[in-house]
Scaffold this active site. Structure first.
Site, mmCIF file in Angstrom:
data_model
loop_
_atom_site.group_PDB
_atom_site.id
_atom_site.type_symbol
_atom_site.label_atom_id
_atom_site.label_comp_id
_atom_site.label_asym_id
_atom_site.label_seq_id
_atom_site.Cartn_x
_atom_site.Cartn_y
_atom_site.Cartn_z
ATOM 1 N N ASP A 198 0.826 -1.208 0.000
ATOM 2 C CA ASP A 198 0.000 0.000 0.000
ATOM 3 C C ASP A 198 0.859 1.256 0.000
ATOM 4 O O ASP A 198 1.886 1.307 0.692
ATOM 5 C CB ASP A 198 -0.896 0.049 1.228
ATOM 6 C CG ASP A 198 -1.799 -1.173 1.369
ATOM 7 O OD1 ASP A 198 -1.299 -2.300 1.219
ATOM 8 O OD2 ASP A 198 -2.987 -0.999 1.643
ATOM 9 N N ASP A 219 -0.894 -2.546 -4.408
ATOM 10 C CA ASP A 219 -2.098 -2.514 -3.575
ATOM 11 C C ASP A 219 -2.674 -1.112 -3.654
ATOM 12 O O ASP A 219 -2.349 -0.384 -4.583
ATOM 13 C CB ASP A 219 -1.783 -2.939 -2.130
ATOM 14 C CG ASP A 219 -2.972 -3.612 -1.440
ATOM 15 O OD1 ASP A 219 -4.048 -2.975 -1.379
ATOM 16 O OD2 ASP A 219 -2.844 -4.751 -0.980
ATOM 17 N N ASP A 220 -3.507 -0.728 -2.678
ATOM 18 C CA ASP A 220 -4.115 0.603 -2.746
ATOM 19 C C ASP A 220 -3.049 1.683 -2.865
ATOM 20 O O ASP A 220 -2.065 1.688 -2.117
ATOM 21 C CB ASP A 220 -4.950 0.870 -1.491
ATOM 22 C CG ASP A 220 -6.188 -0.015 -1.416
ATOM 23 O OD1 ASP A 220 -6.863 -0.165 -2.441
ATOM 24 O OD2 ASP A 220 -6.466 -0.542 -0.327
ATOM 25 N N HIS A 241 -4.159 -0.759 -6.708
ATOM 26 C CA HIS A 241 -5.607 -0.948 -6.601
ATOM 27 C C HIS A 241 -6.375 0.360 -6.601
ATOM 28 O O HIS A 241 -7.560 0.370 -6.267
ATOM 29 C CB HIS A 241 -5.929 -1.749 -5.335
ATOM 30 C CG HIS A 241 -5.403 -3.144 -5.362
ATOM 31 N ND1 HIS A 241 -5.505 -4.004 -4.283
ATOM 32 C CD2 HIS A 241 -4.767 -3.847 -6.334
ATOM 33 C CE1 HIS A 241 -4.952 -5.169 -4.585
ATOM 34 N NE2 HIS A 241 -4.492 -5.091 -5.836
ATOM 35 N N ARG A 274 -12.473 3.207 -5.866
ATOM 36 C CA ARG A 274 -13.094 2.109 -5.110
ATOM 37 C C ARG A 274 -13.508 2.582 -3.713
ATOM 38 O O ARG A 274 -12.728 3.217 -3.009
ATOM 39 C CB ARG A 274 -12.129 0.924 -4.998
ATOM 40 C CG ARG A 274 -12.740 -0.287 -4.300
ATOM 41 C CD ARG A 274 -11.919 -1.548 -4.489
ATOM 42 N NE ARG A 274 -10.569 -1.474 -3.953
ATOM 43 C CZ ARG A 274 -9.853 -2.548 -3.585
ATOM 44 N NH1 ARG A 274 -10.367 -3.765 -3.717
ATOM 45 N NH2 ARG A 274 -8.624 -2.398 -3.131
ATOM 46 N N LYS A 276 -15.110 0.745 -0.269
ATOM 47 C CA LYS A 276 -15.355 -0.580 0.303
ATOM 48 C C LYS A 276 -15.966 -0.446 1.700
ATOM 49 O O LYS A 276 -15.312 0.054 2.616
ATOM 50 C CB LYS A 276 -14.050 -1.378 0.402
ATOM 51 C CG LYS A 276 -13.302 -1.536 -0.912
ATOM 52 C CD LYS A 276 -11.982 -2.288 -0.709
ATOM 53 C CE LYS A 276 -10.936 -1.436 -0.034
ATOM 54 N NZ LYS A 276 -9.640 -2.157 0.113
#
Length: 383
Positions: A198, A219-220, A241, A274, A276
């Protein structure tokens, strides 16, 4: 002498009251010159003893220069006992020895702290030594890199971070933190087993502004798990991500309020935008804005908004309503042809009555498929 005697004789019959003694004003002790000199000191640390020496001496220095420090294995470069308004400057290459442990490799706390990288400096934990394709869920125990925790009214400028074993920058308990022109380059992990690298993970913080960041990872790029008044602008995210809220839920703090992503590019990534929310949990996602975001080469989801996250996207069953998403703004999203043909352009999976007061305008995300199971989509949005 005659005049004096005459005056004394003239007033000899009078009685004078003695003046009342007034207390002397309290004297402020002068500052200790030694203490002033001690705090005004610029301290330079280098080599294999630099980390321990800096940690021991940090409260004695107004400016700390870390010049080509080699941090021993299993050791945190710990600058968490700084005096207010300390400056920290990284020079040359900062390295860390190898050991399987949780980290962090670097920790900085304080008020009014100014952290910067000199020209050509970079922080290199050489994460490839830990990468094994399993990230934080197996294989080698990998240390997290930088805990930027409990920083108040502080700034980080021009840091270049290369190849972190796991998460790069954790921001937690901060109020008034500005990060400018930071590069997190884990691009080597694309082919060498980097995972869960991340860029910025943000929690329980307020008034955080990240400007001009370049993040290459797996990742993010940014994940705001909780916090208020968070801004990410003029950034580039590649390989990971995307720009994420959450996952929200299952923590002590589950409130996200007033977060803005603007004027940024997400490319060569699994997702673009995104949000979540964990199915069955409670919390709040409020006043999140995505504005003027460019998407390119997105493999899976151009835009994904889900209230049934359960460790993986859309894998928690029926979307729930315990973490409402309100006041969302998605505006000026440029993603024409951005999504792979096997991916989905837009996915919205909301619980009943849990997504409201949205603004959705000039959103162009194409190239992928239309998702056939969107649920409870606000009327202004398209899925």
């Amino acid at each position: 002498m005659l005049l004096t005697c005459t005056l004394l004789a003239a007033f000899g019959g009078l009685v004078f009251a003695s003046p009342v003694a007034q207390p002397a004003p309290a004297m402020t002790p002068p500052p200790d010159p030694a203490a002033i000199a001690k705090r005004a000191t610029t301290c330079t640390f280098s080599g294999s003893n630099g980390a321990s020496s800096a940690s021991k001496s940090q409260a004695s220095c107004s400016t700390i220069i870390l010049s080509s420090v080699a941090v021993p294995s299993g050791t945190t470069l710990d600058l968490s006992n700084l005096n207010d308004n300390t400056a920290i400057i990284f020079e040359g290459q900062t390295t860390w020895g190898y050991e399987e442990w949780a980290g962090p490799l670097l920790q900085i706390k304080g008020t009014g702290i100014k952290i910067s990288g000199a020209s050509g400096a970079y922080l290199n934990p050489d994460g490839a030594r830990w990468w094994d394709g399993s990230g934080g869920s197996g294989g080698k125990t990998k240390p997290k890199f930088f805990y930027a925790h409990d920083l108040t009214d502080s700034a980080i400028t021009n840091l270049h971070i290369q190849n972190t074993p796991l998460q790069a920058v954790s921001i937690n308990g901060c109020d008034g933190l500005t990060i400018t022109s930071m590069t997190i380059d884990n691009s080597a992990g694309d082919s060498a087993g980097g995972k869960n690298t991340d860029g910025f993970d943000i929690g329980s913080s307020s008034n955080v502004v990240i400007t001009g960041a370049n993040v290459y990872n797996q990742d993010d790029c940014v994940a705001v798990n909780s916090g208020t008044d968070i801004t990410f602008t003029n950034g580039v995210c590649s390989g990971g991500h995307g720009l994420s809220i959450g996952s929200v839920g299952g923590r002590t703090d589950n409130t996200v309020d007033t977060v803005t992503f603007s004027n940024s590019e997400v490319k060569n990534s699994v997702n673009g935008i995104r949000i979540k929310a964990i199915e069955g949990d409670t919390g709040t996602i409020k006043s999140v804005t995505y504005k003027s975001i460019t998407l390119a080469s997105i493999s899976k989801y151009g835009i994904l908004i889900e209230q049934n996250y359960d460790g993986g996207d859309l894998d928690g069953g029926t979307p729930s309503s315990g973490i409402p998403i309100t006041g969302l703004v998605v505006q000026n999203i440029a993603g024409s042809g951005a999504v792979a043909s096997t991916g989905y352009n837009v996915v919205i999976a909301c619980g009943s009555g849990a997504c409201s007061s949205w603004t959705w305008s000039n959103v162009v995300v194409t190239g992928g498929k239309t998702y056939g199971s969107c649920s409870n989509v606000p009327s202004v949005a398209s899925c």
